[in-house]
Design an enzyme around this catalytic site. Structure first.
Site, PDB file in Angstrom:
ATOM      1  N   SER A  52      25.266   6.070   2.318  1.00 57.96           N
ATOM      2  CA  SER A  52      24.490   5.487   1.216  1.00 57.96           C
ATOM      3  C   SER A  52      24.355   3.970   1.383  1.00 57.96           C
ATOM      4  CB  SER A  52      25.128   5.817  -0.133  1.00 57.96           C
ATOM      5  OG  SER A  52      26.406   5.235  -0.238  1.00 57.96           O
ATOM      6  N   HIS A  53      25.160   3.366   2.261  1.00 58.34           N
ATOM      7  CA  HIS A  53      25.077   1.914   2.455  1.00 58.34           C
ATOM      8  C   HIS A  53      24.989   1.514   3.923  1.00 58.34           C
ATOM      9  CE1 HIS A  53      26.087   2.281  -1.739  1.00 58.34           C
ATOM     10  NE2 HIS A  53      25.527   1.094  -1.884  1.00 58.34           N
ATOM     11  N   HIS A 125      24.642  -8.457  -3.594  1.00 58.48           N
ATOM     12  CA  HIS A 125      25.482  -7.508  -2.844  1.00 58.48           C
ATOM     13  C   HIS A 125      24.778  -6.168  -2.856  1.00 58.48           C
ATOM     14  CE1 HIS A 125      28.979  -5.474  -1.230  1.00 58.48           C
ATOM     15  NE2 HIS A 125      29.688  -6.594  -1.235  1.00 58.48           N
ATOM     16  N   ALA A 127      25.649  -3.570  -0.553  1.00 57.35           N
ATOM     17  CA  ALA A 127      26.377  -2.884   0.514  1.00 57.35           C
ATOM     18  C   ALA A 127      27.596  -2.159  -0.030  1.00 57.35           C
ATOM     19  CB  ALA A 127      26.825  -3.916   1.547  1.00 57.35           C
ATOM     20  N   ALA A 128      28.269  -1.434   0.871  1.00 50.31           N
ATOM     21  CA  ALA A 128      29.586  -0.883   0.545  1.00 50.31           C
ATOM     22  C   ALA A 128      30.564  -2.047   0.378  1.00 50.31           C
ATOM     23  CB  ALA A 128      30.053   0.038   1.671  1.00 50.31           C
ATOM     24  N   THR A 165      26.389   0.081 -11.350  1.00 56.51           N
ATOM     25  CA  THR A 165      27.224   1.137 -10.759  1.00 56.51           C
ATOM     26  C   THR A 165      28.595   0.589 -10.342  1.00 56.51           C
ATOM     27  OG1 THR A 165      25.874   0.759  -8.787  1.00 56.51           O
ATOM     28  CG2 THR A 165      25.443   2.765 -10.023  1.00 56.51           C
ATOM     29  N   ASP A 193      23.378   7.354  -3.461  1.00 58.27           N
ATOM     30  CA  ASP A 193      23.503   8.796  -3.230  1.00 58.27           C
ATOM     31  C   ASP A 193      22.507   9.575  -4.088  1.00 58.27           C
ATOM     32  OD1 ASP A 193      25.409   9.067  -1.170  1.00 58.27           O
ATOM     33  OD2 ASP A 193      27.008   8.526  -2.568  1.00 58.27           O
ATOM     34  N   HIS A 235      35.139   7.816 -20.986  1.00 57.59           N
ATOM     35  CA  HIS A 235      35.520   6.491 -21.498  1.00 57.59           C
ATOM     36  C   HIS A 235      36.362   5.708 -20.489  1.00 57.59           C
ATOM     37  CE1 HIS A 235      38.901   9.137 -22.507  1.00 57.59           C
ATOM     38  NE2 HIS A 235      39.666   8.051 -22.547  1.00 57.59           N
ATOM     39  N   ARG A 308      44.218  14.660   2.410  1.00 59.48           N
ATOM     40  CA  ARG A 308      43.259  13.601   2.711  1.00 59.48           C
ATOM     41  C   ARG A 308      43.500  12.386   1.824  1.00 59.48           C
ATOM     42  NH1 ARG A 308      36.717  14.230   1.576  1.00 59.48           N
ATOM     43  NH2 ARG A 308      36.255  12.011   1.628  1.00 59.48           N
ATOM     44  N   PRO A 310      42.101   8.577   0.672  1.00 56.74           N
ATOM     45  CA  PRO A 310      40.856   7.828   0.730  1.00 56.74           C
ATOM     46  C   PRO A 310      40.850   6.972   1.995  1.00 56.74           C
ATOM     47  CG  PRO A 310      42.197   7.156  -1.182  1.00 56.74           C
ATOM     48  CD  PRO A 310      42.884   8.303  -0.536  1.00 56.74           C
ATOM     49  N   GLY A 311      39.777   6.944   2.679  1.00 58.36           N
ATOM     50  CA  GLY A 311      39.672   6.175   3.926  1.00 58.36           C
ATOM     51  C   GLY A 311      39.856   7.041   5.166  1.00 58.36           C
TER      52      GLY A 311
HETATM   53  P1  NDP Z   1      32.811   8.276  -2.972  1.00 55.03           P
HETATM   54  O1  NDP Z   1      32.887   8.989  -4.273  1.00 55.03           O
HETATM   55  O2  NDP Z   1      32.145   8.959  -1.863  1.00 55.03           O
HETATM   56  O3  NDP Z   1      34.272   7.908  -2.463  1.00 55.03           O
HETATM   57  C1  NDP Z   1      35.084   7.105  -3.248  1.00 55.03           C
HETATM   58  C2  NDP Z   1      36.446   6.920  -2.590  1.00 55.03           C
HETATM   59  O4  NDP Z   1      37.166   8.136  -2.678  1.00 55.03           O
HETATM   60  C3  NDP Z   1      36.363   6.579  -1.095  1.00 55.03           C
HETATM   61  O5  NDP Z   1      37.369   5.670  -0.814  1.00 55.03           O
HETATM   62  C4  NDP Z   1      36.585   7.932  -0.427  1.00 55.03           C
HETATM   63  O6  NDP Z   1      37.174   7.818   0.859  1.00 55.03           O
HETATM   64  C5  NDP Z   1      37.526   8.595  -1.379  1.00 55.03           C
HETATM   65  N1  NDP Z   1      37.405  10.045  -1.401  1.00 55.03           N
HETATM   66  C6  NDP Z   1      36.291  10.771  -1.534  1.00 55.03           C
HETATM   67  N2  NDP Z   1      36.575  12.082  -1.550  1.00 55.03           N
HETATM   68  C7  NDP Z   1      37.925  12.177  -1.420  1.00 55.03           C
HETATM   69  C8  NDP Z   1      38.836  13.259  -1.358  1.00 55.03           C
HETATM   70  N3  NDP Z   1      38.434  14.510  -1.454  1.00 55.03           N
HETATM   71  N4  NDP Z   1      40.153  12.980  -1.221  1.00 55.03           N
HETATM   72  C9  NDP Z   1      40.585  11.715  -1.132  1.00 55.03           C
HETATM   73  N5  NDP Z   1      39.762  10.630  -1.161  1.00 55.03           N
HETATM   74  C10 NDP Z   1      38.457  10.862  -1.321  1.00 55.03           C
HETATM   75  O7  NDP Z   1      32.164   6.829  -3.180  1.00 55.03           O
HETATM   76  P2  NDP Z   1      31.109   6.358  -4.240  1.00 55.03           P
HETATM   77  O8  NDP Z   1      29.991   7.305  -4.202  1.00 55.03           O
HETATM   78  O9  NDP Z   1      31.760   6.112  -5.540  1.00 55.03           O
HETATM   79  O10 NDP Z   1      30.656   4.951  -3.620  1.00 55.03           O
HETATM   80  C11 NDP Z   1      29.960   4.941  -2.387  1.00 55.03           C
HETATM   81  C12 NDP Z   1      29.753   3.552  -1.920  1.00 55.03           C
HETATM   82  O11 NDP Z   1      28.767   2.900  -2.707  1.00 55.03           O
HETATM   83  C13 NDP Z   1      30.968   2.635  -1.944  1.00 55.03           C
HETATM   84  O12 NDP Z   1      31.150   2.106  -0.647  1.00 55.03           O
HETATM   85  C14 NDP Z   1      30.592   1.528  -2.915  1.00 55.03           C
HETATM   86  O13 NDP Z   1      31.092   0.249  -2.595  1.00 55.03           O
HETATM   87  C15 NDP Z   1      29.083   1.539  -2.791  1.00 55.03           C
HETATM   88  N6  NDP Z   1      28.462   0.914  -3.960  1.00 55.03           N
HETATM   89  C16 NDP Z   1      28.024  -0.370  -3.841  1.00 55.03           C
HETATM   90  C17 NDP Z   1      27.488  -1.010  -4.943  1.00 55.03           C
HETATM   91  C18 NDP Z   1      27.064  -2.427  -4.884  1.00 55.03           C
HETATM   92  O14 NDP Z   1      26.658  -2.964  -5.907  1.00 55.03           O
HETATM   93  N7  NDP Z   1      27.150  -3.092  -3.760  1.00 55.03           N
HETATM   94  C19 NDP Z   1      27.325  -0.308  -6.224  1.00 55.03           C
HETATM   95  C20 NDP Z   1      27.862   1.036  -6.217  1.00 55.03           C
HETATM   96  C21 NDP Z   1      28.392   1.622  -5.108  1.00 55.03           C
HETATM   97  P3  NDP Z   1      36.279   7.970   2.209  1.00 55.03           P
HETATM   98  O15 NDP Z   1      35.430   6.741   2.250  1.00 55.03           O
HETATM   99  O16 NDP Z   1      37.261   8.085   3.313  1.00 55.03           O
HETATM  100  O17 NDP Z   1      35.457   9.210   2.019  1.00 55.03           O
HETATM  101  O1  PYC Z   2      24.587   2.625  -4.582  1.00 49.44           O
HETATM  102  O2  PYC Z   2      24.867   2.107  -6.697  1.00 49.44           O
HETATM  103  C1  PYC Z   2      24.589   1.808  -5.544  1.00 49.44           C
HETATM  104  C2  PYC Z   2      24.260   0.391  -5.242  1.00 49.44           C
HETATM  105  C3  PYC Z   2      23.851  -0.567  -6.100  1.00 49.44           C
HETATM  106  C4  PYC Z   2      23.674  -1.711  -5.371  1.00 49.44           C
HETATM  107  C5  PYC Z   2      23.947  -1.432  -4.072  1.00 49.44           C
HETATM  108  N1  PYC Z   2      24.327  -0.137  -4.027  1.00 49.44           N
END
Ligand code: NDP
Ligand code: PYC
Length: 342
Positions: A52-53, A125, A127-128, A165, A193, A235, A308, A310-311
């Site tokens: 997604s990023h 920003h 990005a991830a 987000t 996503d 909440h 598993r 995270p990471g």
């Molecule tokens: P996910 O829900 O995919 O994952 C969130 C975290 O949980 C990750 O560290 C992931 O590790 C871990 N994880 C996921 N599934 C499991 C599991 N089954 N067991 C254990 N750990 C797990 O991420 P989001 O969809 O919430 O976010 C995706 C990206 O979007 C992020 O990188 C975030 O920074 C980015 N984002 C950026 C924004 C911005 O403004 N720049 C705004 C919103 C989001 P792993 O990575 O190893 O899967």
């Molecule tokens: O995926 O929510 C998101 C997001 C917002 C800004 C950059 N990524």
């Protein structure tokens, strides 16, 4: 850009992808330094399977640069405010070059004071967030970062969207293994996503968002077309999202997710907000070595059946990508080459 499909794929090495993306950034209006930082960031997301990023974001960066909404050549102004506090005015540029500019000072303060805060404002920003914190953990430090984005999340109990987000990323060193890193949006799903699901014609699970009438929907297009996302965990996620607004915007001097108006910049996609990073040196703490304690915790979690962390998924994907190359859909790679040549 789409998620790599099984058909018509091509592989590219990490270093070649960084070089290609840097060429695109520079060709579309950034300085060489900003291009280098953003290209590494975006290629590392693609390398780690954080789709997604990764390259999915490149058209958004390009249209944003073309719209004049962001300054791709901005020179961040770093301010040494106090023993444990660094401020950066990103000068309407990207947040990652601002972090890069302040990094040495932040590290010096974290090591000497035991803790240091980096408050970035006037920044974009897109990005991830984990790439901003993970390197600190490899240096033996604990890091926490928050960034706010753009209004698209309805606070729990409210009727209309207000929050971004708003992700939270955390990294900590661990003896005998990769650092412990998590990075999560405080919305039920990242906006990126939802866009990918819409593009691929997939429905979402219940509880992710609402349509323009505020009714629950599993249709990603209805969320994107006048609807909104919900916080994760009701909440609880909503409180964390509010915290991110306070730390990333109020505490830095940046915009709240609802405070900027990009309507006069068609094509603009990057939120103009702020970012906070807190770095802690665990060497200052009492007791056993922190990284050993982290190892103990993980071993205990594994002992009760955890498969598993995270990471883990990212690190496995990283190892595969570095060994075999990064797999991209052929048409996505062609689109990148076209953008680099334009
Ligand atoms: P996910 O829900 O995919 O994952 C969130 C975290 O949980 C990750 O560290 C992931 O590790 C871990 N994880 C996921 N599934 C499991 C599991 N089954 N067991 C254990 N750990 C797990 O991420 P989001 O969809 O919430 O976010 C995706 C990206 O979007 C992020 O990188 C975030 O920074 C980015 N984002 C950026 C924004 C911005 O403004 N720049 C705004 C919103 C989001 P792993 O990575 O190893 O899967
Ligand atoms: O995926 O929510 C998101 C997001 C917002 C800004 C950059 N990524």
């Amino acid at each position: 850009m789409s998620v790599p499909s099984e058909t018509a794929t091509q592989t590219i090495s990490y270093s070649d992808l960084v070089a290609l993306l840097a060429q695109i950034f520079q060709r579309h209006g950034t300085s060489a330094e900003v291009a280098r930082v953003l290209a590494e960031n975006c290629a590392s997301a693609e390398r780690d399977g954080a789709h997604s990023h990764g390259i999915f974001r490149i058209p958004g960066y390009v249209s944003t640069l073309a719209s004049g909404w962001v300054d791709g050549k901005a020179i961040p102004r770093v301010e040494d405010v106090a023993s444990g506090f660094v401020r950066v005015d990103a000068a309407n540029g990207f947040a990652q070059p601002a972090l890069a500019a302040a990094r040495a000072l932040l590290l010096e303060k974290a090591r000497s004071a035991g803790i240091a805060v980096l408050a970035i404002r006037n920044s974009h920003h897109f990005a991830a967030l984990w790439p901003d914190v993970e390197p600190f953990a490899y240096q033996g430090l604990v890091a926490l970062s928050v960034v706010n984005s753009m209004t698209c999340v309805v606070p729990h109990g409210a009727e209309r969207p207000l929050f971004g987000t708003n992700p939270i990323a955390f990294a900590a060193p661990r003896a005998g293994g990769d650092p412990i890193v998590f990075d999560l949006a405080t919305s039920a799903m990242a906006h990126g996503d939802v866009q990918i699901a819409a593009r691929e014609g997939r429905s979402l699970p219940p509880g992710i968002g609402v349509d323009r009438a505020g009714q629950p929907t599993c249709d990603p297009k209805a969320i994107l077309d006048g609807g909104a996302l919900l916080p994760f965990g009701g909440h609880k996620g909503s409180a964390l999202s509010m915290m991110v607004e306070l730390l990333a915007a109020a505490l830095t001097g940046g915009n709240f997710s609802f405070e900027f108006d990009w309507s006069k910049h068609p094509g603009a996609k990057t939120p103009w907000t702020g970012q906070l990073i807190i770095v802690i040196d665990p060497a200052k703490s009492a007791g056993q070595d922190f990284a050993e304690r982290a190892r103990t915790l993980v071993e205990q979690m594994q002992g009760v059946g955890l498969q598993r962390l995270p990471g883990d998924r990212r690190h496995q994907q990283r190892a595969e990508s570095l060994r075999d190359g990064i797999v991209l859909a052929g048409h996505d790679l062609q689109q990148l080459r076209d953008l680099a040549a334009q």
